[in-house]
Design a protein around this motif. Structure first.
Motif, short mmCIF file in Angstrom:
data_model
loop_
_atom_site.label_atom_id
_atom_site.label_comp_id
_atom_site.label_asym_id
_atom_site.label_seq_id
_atom_site.Cartn_x
_atom_site.Cartn_y
_atom_site.Cartn_z
N ILE A 255 -4.40 4.28 8.34
CA ILE A 255 -4.06 5.38 7.44
C ILE A 255 -4.31 6.69 8.17
CG2 ILE A 255 -4.59 6.52 5.25
CD1 ILE A 255 -5.52 3.85 4.16
N TRP B 241 0.85 -1.19 0.00
CA TRP B 241 0.00 0.00 0.00
C TRP B 241 0.88 1.23 0.00
CZ3 TRP B 241 -5.52 -0.03 0.62
CH2 TRP B 241 -6.07 -1.32 0.77
N VAL C 54 -4.87 6.42 -1.42
CA VAL C 54 -3.88 5.35 -1.35
C VAL C 54 -4.09 4.38 -2.50
CG1 VAL C 54 -3.62 5.47 1.16
CG2 VAL C 54 -5.34 3.95 0.17
N LEU D 240 1.11 5.50 6.96
CA LEU D 240 0.55 4.17 6.80
C LEU D 240 1.23 3.27 7.82
CD1 LEU D 240 0.61 3.69 2.91
CD2 LEU D 240 -1.36 4.31 4.31
#
Length: 298
Positions: A258, A210, A219, A248
């Motif tokens: 997040i 991610w 994201v 993150l």
């Protein structure tokens, strides 16, 4: 701090955290093996020990700089601090000695953004102008400039990740990079990213990578298969509190967190759980990179 389900604990200047710090933003959080909590702030390195007065280390104590952007706890218990400007400092807790590494040690840019320790016990440093890796963790270590494909000496690098296969990932203004046994692979908009400037990174249990961006773009989730990479995107429209991503991270349950400028989103099987100041968060706007998960779930 979230010590339990929906139970938040906050520390502010009213609790003594601000003594001598003004309204300093906390930029990094780490706990060493002795249980001491270290905070990187815009006004020095803070040491928090149970039943002891708060201690603040600054340039007056020998720290490379007062703005501490990132922290690494080494296997020997030493604390490494990324200062911007100033370079990198090593704090030996046994002797209380602080040693600084800058241009003389090969770190050509002292505006350090982040530090990362890889599985070979070599320290990586990202800066506003370049990427560097140490040749060891010895006191006389030297930093060596790294030049991934498509980058130059002025390229800005951001944050790091060592994935479950031991490969090092680095985010930068020129794309996302993967370092594996001396070989670099670069990922850009040509591979499905929304922008080349990638700032934050995490890996979830399914092996997906991610990333967040330097711009407010939400994201992206990268899944690697036998025929290449598949990229999917998540934004405010998908349940995030904001598209401006500031950190993150994964908690002990391996859930993705997040941090944004408008609260925190936690990945759930059915979507996102959002927290803001109304739920107990000290404030909605998070600081870049300022996330730390404890083994007990905190």
């Amino acid at each position: 701090q979230l010590p339990g389900p929906d139970e938040w604990t906050n520390w502010t200047a009213a609790d003594g955290l601000g003594d001598g710090l003004g309204n300093a933003t906390v930029r990094a959080v780490r706990r060493d093996p002795s249980g001491t909590v270290w905070l990187g702030t815009g006004h020095g390195l803070v040491r928090l020990q149970d039943h002891k007065p708060l201690q603040i280390l600054t340039t007056r104590n020998g720290l490379a700089g007062d703005q501490v952007e990132s922290l690494v706890i080494a296997p020997d218990g030493a604390v490494w601090a990324a200062c911007s400007p100033g370079g990198v400092s090593r704090i030996d807790q046994r002797s209380a000695r602080i040693r600084t590494y800058g241009k003389a040690a090969g770190l050509q840019d002292d505006r350090t953004i982040a530090l990362h320790l890889d599985l070979e016990n070599r320290l990586w440093a990202s800066t506003t102008e370049g990427l560097f890796r140490s040749n060891s963790l010895e006191p006389n270590l030297r930093f060596e400039r790294q030049l991934p494909p498509g980058t130059g000496p002025q390229t800005m690098f951001f944050r790091f990740l060592t994935d479950r296969e031991g490969r090092v990932w680095v985010t930068s203004a020129q794309g996302l990079f993967r370092f594996d046994s001396g070989n670099w692979v670069r990922f850009t908009t040509a591979d499905g990213l929304k922008a080349d400037s990638v700032s934050h990174i995490a890996e979830t249990n399914d092996g997906a990578i991610w990333v967040g961006y330097g711009e407010p773009l939400g994201v992206s989730r990268l899944v690697f298969g036998p025929v290449g990479v598949e990229v999917s995107h998540f934004t405010n429209r998908d349940g995030l509190p904001s598209d401006s991503v500031l950190f993150l991270g994964l908690d002990a349950g391996r859930r993705l967190w997040i941090g944004t400028d408008n609260g925190i989103a936690v990945r759930a099987p059915t979507g996102w759980t959002v927290y803001n100041h109304e739920d107990g968060l000290v404030w909605d706007e998070c600081a870049a990179g300022a996330f730390f998960a404890e083994p007990d779930g905190t």
